[in-house]
Structure formats: C-alpha cells, structure tokens
Design a protein around this motif. Structure first.
Motif, mmCIF file in Angstrom:
data_model
loop_
_atom_site.group_PDB
_atom_site.id
_atom_site.type_symbol
_atom_site.label_atom_id
_atom_site.label_comp_id
_atom_site.label_asym_id
_atom_site.label_seq_id
_atom_site.Cartn_x
_atom_site.Cartn_y
_atom_site.Cartn_z
ATOM 1 N N ILE A 35 60.532 36.512 63.887
ATOM 2 C CA ILE A 35 61.201 35.233 63.638
ATOM 3 C C ILE A 35 60.643 34.167 64.585
ATOM 4 N N GLN A 36 60.452 32.963 64.066
ATOM 5 C CA GLN A 36 60.087 31.803 64.878
ATOM 6 C C GLN A 36 61.357 31.314 65.578
ATOM 7 N N VAL A 37 61.389 31.429 66.891
ATOM 8 C CA VAL A 37 62.545 30.982 67.673
ATOM 9 C C VAL A 37 62.397 29.481 67.909
ATOM 10 N N ASP A 38 63.436 28.704 67.538
ATOM 11 C CA ASP A 38 63.400 27.253 67.729
ATOM 12 C C ASP A 38 63.872 26.855 69.119
ATOM 13 N N SER A 39 64.884 27.571 69.628
ATOM 14 C CA SER A 39 65.394 27.250 70.961
ATOM 15 C C SER A 39 66.157 28.431 71.541
ATOM 16 N N LEU A 40 66.277 28.402 72.855
ATOM 17 C CA LEU A 40 67.018 29.403 73.619
ATOM 18 C C LEU A 40 68.054 28.671 74.454
ATOM 19 N N LYS A 41 69.234 29.263 74.579
ATOM 20 C CA LYS A 41 70.279 28.663 75.404
ATOM 21 C C LYS A 41 70.860 29.755 76.282
ATOM 22 N N TYR A 57 68.160 30.654 68.646
ATOM 23 C CA TYR A 57 68.347 29.827 67.458
ATOM 24 C C TYR A 57 67.030 29.762 66.693
ATOM 25 N N GLY A 58 67.133 29.680 65.366
ATOM 26 C CA GLY A 58 65.940 29.528 64.547
ATOM 27 C C GLY A 58 66.208 29.936 63.112
ATOM 28 N N LEU A 59 65.276 29.575 62.246
ATOM 29 C CA LEU A 59 65.364 29.899 60.827
ATOM 30 C C LEU A 59 64.909 31.331 60.594
ATOM 31 N N GLU A 82 56.823 37.511 88.003
ATOM 32 C CA GLU A 82 57.701 38.581 88.465
ATOM 33 C C GLU A 82 59.122 38.248 88.009
ATOM 34 N N ASN A 83 59.936 39.278 87.783
ATOM 35 C CA ASN A 83 61.324 39.110 87.347
ATOM 36 C C ASN A 83 61.393 38.379 86.004
ATOM 37 N N SER A 84 60.655 38.895 85.039
ATOM 38 C CA SER A 84 60.672 38.314 83.697
ATOM 39 C C SER A 84 60.812 39.429 82.664
ATOM 40 N N LEU A 85 61.166 39.026 81.452
ATOM 41 C CA LEU A 85 61.352 39.967 80.355
ATOM 42 C C LEU A 85 60.722 39.371 79.106
ATOM 43 N N ARG A 86 59.827 40.141 78.460
ATOM 44 C CA ARG A 86 59.209 39.737 77.187
ATOM 45 C C ARG A 86 60.032 40.311 76.043
ATOM 46 N N VAL A 87 60.357 39.451 75.060
ATOM 47 C CA VAL A 87 61.198 39.865 73.939
ATOM 48 C C VAL A 87 60.621 39.333 72.631
ATOM 49 N N GLN A 88 60.671 40.172 71.602
ATOM 50 C CA GLN A 88 60.372 39.740 70.245
ATOM 51 C C GLN A 88 61.674 39.754 69.457
ATOM 52 N N THR A 89 61.796 38.824 68.525
ATOM 53 C CA THR A 89 62.989 38.699 67.695
ATOM 54 C C THR A 89 62.590 38.976 66.251
ATOM 55 N N PHE A 90 63.185 40.016 65.658
ATOM 56 C CA PHE A 90 62.801 40.431 64.317
ATOM 57 C C PHE A 90 63.881 40.114 63.291
ATOM 58 N N GLY A 91 63.420 39.730 62.124
ATOM 59 C CA GLY A 91 64.272 39.593 60.954
ATOM 60 C C GLY A 91 63.848 40.640 59.950
ATOM 61 N N LEU A 124 60.869 35.523 78.238
ATOM 62 C CA LEU A 124 59.678 35.128 77.499
ATOM 63 C C LEU A 124 59.839 35.570 76.047
ATOM 64 N N ALA A 125 60.104 34.610 75.163
ATOM 65 C CA ALA A 125 60.324 34.907 73.741
ATOM 66 C C ALA A 125 58.991 34.739 73.010
ATOM 67 N N LEU A 126 58.474 35.842 72.475
ATOM 68 C CA LEU A 126 57.187 35.813 71.780
ATOM 69 C C LEU A 126 57.362 35.258 70.376
ATOM 70 N N GLN A 127 56.445 34.373 69.990
ATOM 71 C CA GLN A 127 56.502 33.705 68.696
ATOM 72 C C GLN A 127 55.482 34.314 67.721
ATOM 73 N N PRO A 128 55.687 34.130 66.418
ATOM 74 C CA PRO A 128 54.745 34.680 65.434
ATOM 75 C C PRO A 128 53.306 34.182 65.605
ATOM 76 N N ASP A 129 53.137 32.958 66.119
ATOM 77 C CA ASP A 129 51.785 32.405 66.270
ATOM 78 C C ASP A 129 51.120 32.812 67.586
ATOM 79 N N GLY A 130 51.791 33.686 68.375
ATOM 80 C CA GLY A 130 51.212 34.165 69.629
ATOM 81 C C GLY A 130 51.615 33.367 70.853
ATOM 82 N N THR A 131 52.289 32.240 70.658
ATOM 83 C CA THR A 131 52.760 31.466 71.803
ATOM 84 C C THR A 131 54.021 32.107 72.375
#
Length: 141
Positions: A35-41, A57-59, A82-91, A124-131
């Motif tokens: 999923i393309q994440v539009d924003s994080l809160k 948040y996102g479509l 340091e002290n970070s977490l990489r996450v992917q969000t799947f639909g 760190l929220a990974l996006q479909p386009d690699g960003t």
C-alpha cells in the motif's frame, strides 16, 4: 485391449493434470500488494517502556474487495539510523465476484510498537516505489 487401456489411462492423467494444475495456479497467486502510505501520525514523545501507536493513512483500493492485510517488519539495512524500525504495509484483494465501487482507505490503521530504546526512534514506512516515509518520536526516560 491394451490400446484402449492406454488411451483411457492417458485421458485420465490429462484430466487429473489439468484439474489440479488450475487449482495449484490459483492457490499460488498472491492477492497481496504494498500500500502507498500517504501519512503517518504518532506521538512526538513517549515514555521509555511504553507502547507507541502509529496511525497509517492511505488509499487501499478502488472497490470494497480491497482490504488492509498486515504490517510486516523488514530487516534493517546498514544506512538505517540506530533505534529505527522498517515496516511494509500490505493490502489484499478478496474478489467475491460482487465488488462494489468506492474508494477504500486506511482511515487509520494502527500499528503498536514497543521495545524502543531511549532517544529518537524512527519508523521507516517502505513505499511501493522504493522510497521511505519517515516519522520520528522521542523516547524519554
């Protein structure tokens, strides 16, 4: 007689092959997507040892067959802070043959994180386009 038995056996093998072959293909097809994440809160500051709620948040998709599936932690890379977490969000798509048009959003979908070290924590929220979309929270003593 042997010729007829050979033909019947061949036909049965073909029927079994094609009927199970189609089924295996359907089971191996994935209906998940990033999923393309539009924003994080999230809170800008939390206490050490507490749980951090992060709202995504996102479509998700363009009809009601699209749904949020899961968050998945991804292994860190050398350039990650340091002290970070990489996450992917799947639909996922659950096509029931009767999908109703309409936009489906994460509105929000919440991820709870614990075990953060003191200091700045980065999600760190990974996006479909690699960003990567980054959100920062300070973990105080």
């Amino acid at each position: 007689m042997r010729k007829h038995l050979l033909i019947i056996t061949s036909i049965l093998l073909l029927v079994v092959y094609f009927s199970t072959g189609c089924k295996k293909d359907d089971e191996n097809q994935t209906n998940e997507f990033l999923i393309q994440v539009d924003s994080l809160k999230m809170a800008d500051t939390v206490d050490f040892g507490s749980i951090l709620d992060v709202d995504f948040y996102g479509l998700i998709g363009t009809n009601d067959c699209y749904k949020f599936s899961k968050f998945q932690q991804v292994e860190s890379i050398a350039s990650d802070p340091e002290n970070s977490l990489r996450v992917q969000t799947f639909g996922k798509i659950e096509d029931n043959g009767n999908c109703q048009a309409g936009l489906v959003y994460m509105n929000p979908v919440t991820l709870q994180i614990s075990g953060m070290l003191k200091g700045n924590f980065r999600l760190l929220a990974l996006q479909p386009d690699g960003t990567v979309m980054t959100a920062v929270c300070y973990v105080r003593e």
